[in-house]
Design an enzyme around this catalytic site. Structure first.
Site, PDB file in Angstrom:
ATOM      1  N   HIS A 106       0.759  -1.196  -0.164  1.00  0.00           N
ATOM      2  CA  HIS A 106       0.237  -0.029   0.164  1.00  0.00           C
ATOM      3  C   HIS A 106       0.877   1.189   0.167  1.00  0.00           C
ATOM      4  CE1 HIS A 106      -3.111   2.924   1.458  1.00  0.00           C
ATOM      5  NE2 HIS A 106      -3.925   1.916   0.952  1.00  0.00           N
ATOM      6  N   ASP A 142      -7.192  -2.456   3.655  1.00  0.00           N
ATOM      7  CA  ASP A 142      -5.969  -1.633   3.956  1.00  0.00           C
ATOM      8  C   ASP A 142      -5.953  -1.282   5.490  1.00  0.00           C
ATOM      9  OD1 ASP A 142      -8.278  -0.167   3.973  1.00  0.00           O
ATOM     10  OD2 ASP A 142      -7.513   1.532   2.554  1.00  0.00           O
ATOM     11  N   CYS A 691      43.320  11.006 -17.806  1.00  0.00           N
ATOM     12  CA  CYS A 691      43.162   9.388 -17.583  1.00  0.00           C
ATOM     13  C   CYS A 691      44.461   8.703 -18.086  1.00  0.00           C
ATOM     14  CB  CYS A 691      42.126   9.047 -18.231  1.00  0.00           C
ATOM     15  SG  CYS A 691      41.924   9.576 -20.160  1.00  0.00           S
TER      16      CYS A 691
END
Length: 886
Positions: A106, A142, A691
């Site tokens: 829920h 619920d 790099c």
């Protein structure tokens, strides 16, 4: 456990798949009937696995269970019902039947907001917390006992979609799986729901979602966002209902605009270039981005007064005659079509790229004075749209809408830099309204606030890229025309190169002259190189078997902060040349590029740029099912995570350019002057934030001391300072966290026993400046011998005279393999060493000499795949084999 899954949707599918991965046995899936001949995603997944699937339109009639349906359910023998997303009313004799009963998901922190519109009411009420519950189903569906709950913060501009995508969906799936495991282990709690704080609000319908303007602005904003996208909050404007979407609270000054009366509002709204400004009774303002009319047409709110301009223009008698001439041209080309109707689509009727050329040339010949381009045909594919486009050109009304760019002035200069997300051809704020400070590393000051994209922004950008690929002109365009647009983009970058270099300097700390030559210069070269490839990507043919190269489709690109523009170019130029569309996540903000792409005529949706968090934006791109290729440059640990996510999501194609510890071997027979100069460049180029930087130098023993002495002598001549000063040699590190990491790296080297010959400290001045640093006596076991610094730190080790094989073994003793180098005047030795160095690039008597036509990429944990050269195109193409039997 033996599980019955009762539910539907992608959420249900993910719960089903994850439960099976956990080793649970799904004995039956109960979902909804096919809609328009299309099965629910849960049914599709289950049927593919051979799991029994039941598609009941209902379980009860007039409140009573349907016996046949209940019997079919009981036949599977489930021990637990799992209801991940269940829109049907399930009878209690089904709920209670299994040994362990039923659990259900829920979307609220029960007992608050019980009911089917729970997420909506969380937002409508302005709750600061949202979340979900997994509870034991009961006859109230619920109100049963709680098994577990999770919560999250509600952001000021969250909508149902953003909450669902960011938290309720991904975390809900994990929680459902966790709940089942707790039951299987006999550890699942049953916590009774309290009535304290319990609420129930009805399902929101269009009829009761009208905006009440007699409220403060925040309450109105909550009402609108709580109904976005369903059912949509609406009001009355000019006598007709208009639905409002994309609300956010407006901070700061209200932009200029045109007044618009809103029925029932305390004061008129304001149509501005940012959207529709609306006011609450407290005088505060909110901003609405989109409006939808009763006929379903949706427009940007900023276009309310000009929206009629896009409606059909009425043709004069002369224009009608021209339209009939054009109709005959269409009929001559589309000979297979009986009649050319207003809705006839040029391409769906069988036209090809050659027919585009014919159409353009015939129209030019028959209707002198109208300069059509091939792209115009791709943008107006139906006969009606083509005539409207033609007439507007004829009247001189065809000027494209000007791109609206909110600039910030940077560094007290006249350079303007866009700072918003770039999605579907427009600059706009992040949906959640968030932004972050981008910092000038020269002095630590804030350059500007840049939009901080959300998951919802990623989804919008991917949808735009997919739409541009599926329905736009980019993929259908003649490749030569596509190349022309990329050439034009390169020309515009060259025209604005000083501006771009200035932004790169201010944003990344790169020395201006380097930014101009390399960051920007090589970016321009890259786009020109790949523009030339557009019409040379060809199919290869064999007898009976045809191999064709085709597009990957929607691609994602995630780039690092050391070369913001150049890394964008290296990846996106190949991607675009291959005919793909893209969503790009930069580390910083090369958004001026987006502006230039619009000026170049790149169609909307082809390029989308989302500054923001790698953990959020990068992760969502890795996970997104509509992304088919992801290119990444960055660290090895993040590359591994991306590769895993790409595999688990949809097995998307990946190319990775990752970390490095590149060895540079300097033999005693080298050209010493060149070896010193290029050796320093191999380490200190772009402040070491490179790099392929030489992470470790191996210097032959007989020249070692002289080499170090000369390097230190040259370092002392280097000018450290403002990167915009044209005489500066060495600028600041990119950001403070990186500087701190470099200082820690140097401390580690000293503690391990390496000799700090020079540097190792922060420069005593404002900003993030690091002294160029030299370590000697570095032994192979040391941390600094194995790990990349990514900064201006030269790590030097000796090797014995003549020990070629020994130094090769040491050079290759690393998990990385991005680049390498060798200095020697003995060509035989150079070739011997270069063949045996385990790296994707080997430099001989030079360093950092990359070329746009030469493939670039690493081995081992430096990644795989290539940037640049023809090889890069293959990363963004796929090969299809078609076998034909005559």
């Amino acid at each position: 456990l033996k599980l019955a899954i009762i539910g539907q949707s992608l959420f249900g599918q993910e719960v089903y798949s994850n439960l099976r991965k956990q080793g649970h046995k799904v004995v039956g899936v109960f979902t909804v009937p096919d809609k328009d001949g299309k099965a629910d995603p849960l049914a599709v997944a289950a049927e593919k696995d051979g799991t029994p699937v039941f598609k009941f339109p209902r379980w009860r009639v007039k409140g009573k269970p349907i016996p046949d349906v209940v019997d079919a359910y009981k036949s599977v023998g489930a021990e637990l019902n799992v209801m991940p997303f269940c829109s049907q009313f399930i009878p209690m004799n089904v709920i209670d039947h299994p040994q362990h009963g039923s659990i259900i998901y829920h979307p609220s922190i029960l007992p608050l907001h019980r009911g089917a519109s729970a997420i909506n009411w969380t937002l409508i009420h302005g709750d600061k917390k949202a979340g979900f519950s997994v509870f034991w189903a009961d006859d109230g569906l619920d109100t049963g006992p709680i098994l577990l709950q999770r919560e999250c913060s509600v952001e000021p501009n969250d909508t149902v979609d953003t909450l669902y995508n960011r938290f309720l969906f991904p975390e809900g799936i994990k929680a459902m799986v966790e709940a089942v495991q707790l039951i299987a282990d006999g550890k699942a709690p049953r916590i009774p729901q309290t009535e304290e704080g319990a609420s129930y609000e009805g399902i929101q319908k269009k009829s009761n979602s009208r905006v009440d303007w007699a409220q403060p602005a925040e309450a109105i904003h909550n009402w609108i966002r709580g109904h976005d996208k369903v059912p949509g909050a609406w009001t009355v404007i000019d006598g007709q209902p208009v639905t409002l979407y994309g609300s956010s609270m407006l901070g700061g000054s209200v932009p200029a605009g045109q007044a618009l009366e809103i029925e029932g509002a305390s004061q008129p709204g304001l149509v501005t270039k940012a959207g529709l400004v609306l006011y609450g009774t407290d005088g505060n303002a909110l901003l609405v981005k989109n409006l939808q009319f009763e006929d379903g047409k949706m427009i940007p709110a900023s276009k309310y007064f000009s929206s009629g301009e896009s409606s059909s223009v009425e043709l004069t008698d002369d224009e009608k005659k021209m339209a009939e001439e054009i109709r005959n041209i269409w009929k001559g080309i589309l000979s297979n079509v009986g009649a050319i109707e207003e809705t006839t689509d040029f391409f769906k009727s069988g036209a090809a790229s050659m027919d585009v050329v014919r159409l353009v040339e015939e129209v030019r010949q028959k209707c002198a004075g109208v300069q059509l381009q091939n792209e115009d045909v791709y943008m107006a594919t139906t006969f009606h749209d083509f005539i409207q486009m033609f007439v507007r050109k004829l009247r001189g009304e065809d000027q494209e809408e000007e791109l609206v760019v909110d600039y910030v002035k940077v560094n007290n200069m006249t350079v303007n830099m866009p700072y918003q997300c770039f999605i579907d051809g427009k600059f706009e704020d992040a949906e959640n309204g968030k932004s972050y400070d981008t910092i000038n590393p020269t002095d630590g000051s804030v350059i500007c606030k840049v939009s901080y994209a959300s998951v919802a922004d990623v989804d919008r950008a991917v949808a735009a890229a997919k739409e541009a690929f599926d329905s736009g002109p980019w993929g259908r365009m003649n490749p030569r025309d596509r190349g022309s647009l990329l050439y034009k983009l390169a020309d515009l970058m060259e025209e604005h190169q000083e501006e771009l270099a200035t932004i790169e300097s201010i944003d990344s700390g790169a020395v201006y002259t380097l930014a101009l030559k390399t960051h920007v210069g090589m970016s321009i070269q890259t786009f020109r190189y790949f523009a030339g490839w557009c019409d040379k990507i060809q199919a290869s043919y064999q007898l009976l078997r045809t191999q064709r190269t085709s597009w990957v489709e929607v691609c994602a690109i995630v780039i690092p902060w050391n070369y913001p523009l150049m890394m964008l170019a290296w990846k996106s130029a190949a991607c675009l040349a291959a005919g793909n569309t893209l969503v790009l996540k930069p580390a910083q903000s090369p958004l001026t590029f987006a502006e230039l792409s619009v000026k170049a005529g790149i169609p909307k949706g082809v390029i989308n740029i989302l500054p923001g968090s790698g953990g959020m934006v990068g992760q969502r791109l890795s996970d997104h099912p509509d992304i088919r290729k992801l290119g990444f440059t960055g660290s090895t640990p993040i590359g591994k995570q991306i590769m895993k996510s790409c595999a688990l999501s949809n097995l998307k194609k990946v190319s990775l350019e990752l970390g490095g510890k590149s060895p540079l071997i300097i033999f005693s027979d080298c050209d010493m002057d060149k070896a010193v100069r290029m050796g320093m460049s191999s380490v200190f180029f772009n402040k070491g934030e490179n790099c392929i930087a030489a992470g470790r130098l191996f210097v032959e023993e007989s020249i070692h001391d002289e080499y170090i002495s000369r390097v230190v002598e040259e370092i002392k001549k280097m000018k450290i300072g403002d990167p915009l000063d044209r005489s500066t040699d060495h600028g600041p590190q990119n950001h403070k966290a990186h500087l701190d990491k470099l200082l820690e790296y140097c401390e580690t080297g000293v503690k391990e026993g390496a000799t700090l010959v020079y540097g190792g400290k922060q420069v005593d001045r404002p900003g993030f400046f690091m002294e160029p640093t030299v370590f000697t006596d570095v032994e192979d076991h040391m941390f600094i011998a194995k790990e990349e610094s990514f900064g201006p730190v030269m790590v030097v080790s000796k090797f014995k005279d003549g020990d070629v094989d020994g130094v090769l073994q040491r050079a290759n003793d690393t998990e990385y393999g991005l680049a390498s180098g060798v200095f020697t005047q003995d060509i035989s030795k150079a070739m011997y060493v270069s063949e045996r160095l385990e790296a994707g690039t080997v430099f001989v008597n030079t360093y950092n000499k990359t070329d746009v036509a030469s493939p670039f990429g690493g081995f081992k944990q430096s990644g795989f795949g290539k940037d640049l050269g023809e090889d890069a195109l293959l990363e963004y193409l796929k090969t299809k084999a078609v076998t034909v039997e005559y």
